[in-house]
Scaffold this motif. Structure first.
Motif, short mmCIF file in Angstrom:
data_model
loop_
_atom_site.label_atom_id
_atom_site.label_comp_id
_atom_site.label_asym_id
_atom_site.label_seq_id
_atom_site.Cartn_x
_atom_site.Cartn_y
_atom_site.Cartn_z
N PHE A 1 0.83 -1.20 0.00
CA PHE A 1 0.00 0.00 0.00
C PHE A 1 0.87 1.26 0.00
CE2 PHE A 1 -1.95 3.39 2.55
CZ PHE A 1 -3.10 3.64 1.82
N ASN B 1 -4.83 4.18 4.93
CA ASN B 1 -5.00 2.73 4.80
C ASN B 1 -6.31 2.27 5.45
OD1 ASN B 1 -4.46 0.08 4.21
ND2 ASN B 1 -2.50 0.01 5.23
N THR C 1 -6.25 -3.76 1.82
CA THR C 1 -5.28 -3.34 0.81
C THR C 1 -4.18 -4.38 0.62
OG1 THR C 1 -4.04 -2.10 2.50
CG2 THR C 1 -5.66 -0.87 1.21
#
Length: 410
Positions: A258, A312, A355
């Protein structure tokens, strides 16, 4: 030629900082805290001593203490050689402290918790934010254990501590086995660093039974068909979901973390728009990744300037909406050991997507597509095939289907 020098722990600090003795000998490096502190503005880097200044009137005595330590390490090293003993960090530390054992100039011994606190401060300049966060969490648990159960120092990190500490994390905090394993691994890292610096000579933490706990995680991946369903979604009515979907697909077809796939810039697109070249944030590796057609399409959509990512946590929240809209709702049973007990849960697949699923999907889909393992590892950064194979997610049926094309079965 053995050489001693003194360095500041934080040379750019505005307040007092520790002075370390660094001794390079026979291709080894010995680092030792002098317990002396000075404001960097009074420090002469070239002389490795305090400046003669009226604002620091005690400079003669201060420098005399450093001279004593430098003479001590040189004498200690020479005596070991004269006695036919091969110097190492442990016996050099003992010999140095013996030289300084008149108790007038002997540096104060650093405790385990003091060392960890100092090491975390050092790490803020060298390690990733994520690593420092893990260090701080491990430090927090160790401090609480030291207060509630038993005062900790280097000599206490034994197999008995290991058993009691694992039980403490299970009972007091109900942590998952893999989380406990991460903290044990971090403690071993702290102890290794302290040992290398000559601060610790207790090696119980290296014993086989002082092991890092690891439980196979029930993580998922998304197949090529599932990724296509996500790609085909019409999300023009929701800019946030459209943006999240596109960034996630970049991760699924590049294998980047990510922190890396959300930072791709136009200058990372090279070789006539055929490669992405980046230096990864976590490992500082420079990697080259061929551009998948989906990645090409998304980059073209944004003129090679990807939209700014959400955090995130927020991305994971929106991502579940996207995957749910794609109809990926197969029920998945997961199990995790928490507080020493197995907890089983059944959830629709979209709720398990994060993610990091992008990176795992990339590795698994390439593996199923017969891409050589070593080629995938060049991108994912796995050092061994064993660690790579633990990372991918292949069911028994998928493994059998993959083997159908192998010459052995034909």
């Amino acid at each position: 030629m053995a050489k001693a020098k003194f360095v500041l722990k934080e040379p750019h600090a505005k307040t007092e900082t520790l002075i370390y003795l660094v001794y390079n000998y026979q291709y080894n490096r010995f680092k030792y805290s002098t317990a002396e502190k000075v404001n960097p503005k009074f420090w002469n880097k070239n002389d490795q001593r305090v400046k003669a200044s009226k604002n620091f009137p005690e400079h003669p005595e201060f420098n005399a203490r450093l001279d004593k330590i430098e003479n001590g390490i040189n004498n200690a090293f020479r005596k070991l050689l004269n006695d036919g003993i091969q110097p190492n960090n442990k016996n050099l530390k003992d010999a140095l402290e013996n030289e300084l054992s008149d108790h007038i100039l002997k540096p104060k011994k650093t405790t385990l918790l003091e060392f960890i606190e100092d090491y975390i401060e050092e790490s803020k300049l060298k390690k990733s934010i994520g690593t420092v966060k893990v260090y701080n969490t491990t430090f927090k648990y160790l401090k609480e254990y030291s207060q509630k159960r038993k005062k900790l120092n280097f000599e206490n990190i034994t197999l008995e501590f290991y058993s009691n500490y694992v039980a403490f994390l299970n009972i007091e905090y109900n942590l998952a086995s893999n989380t406990i394993g991460k903290h044990i691994k971090t403690i071993k890292s702290f102890m290794n660093e302290a040992t290398d610096r000559g601060l610790n000579d207790n090696l119980d933490y290296r014993k086989r039974k002082f092991k890092t706990i690891r439980e196979e995680a029930d993580t998922i991946y998304l197949s090529i068909d599932e990724l296509k369903r996500i790609e085909d979604l019409k999300l023009s009515a929701s800019q946030r979901l459209d943006r999240v979907r596109d960034l996630f697909l970049i991760g699924c077809y590049t294998g980047l973390r990510f922190s890396d796939f959300t930072e791709i810039k136009p200058e990372n697109i090279t070789s006539n728009n055929s490669l992405i070249e980046v230096r990864t944030r976590k490992t500082s590796q420079r990697i080259s990744i061929p551009l998948h057609q989906t990645v090409r399409r998304i980059l073209k959509k944004y003129n090679n300037k990807l939209p700014k990512a959400y955090t995130n946590q927020t991305m994971n929240q929106y991502l579940k909406e996207v995957v749910s809209l794609a109809g990926i709702k197969e029920l998945i049973e997961t199990s995790i050991t928490k507080g020493g007990k197995i907890e089983r849960t059944v959830l629709p697949k979209f709720k398990l997507v994060s993610t990091h699923t992008a990176r795992r999907s990339f590795a698994t889909n390439l593996y199923l597509a017969q891409v050589p393992t070593i080629s995938i590892m060049k991108i994912t950064g796995h050092k061994t095939e064993q660690s790579f194979l633990k990372y991918i997610r292949v069911t028994q049926k998928e493994n059998a289907d993959k083997l159908l094309t192998h010459p052995f079965f034909n």
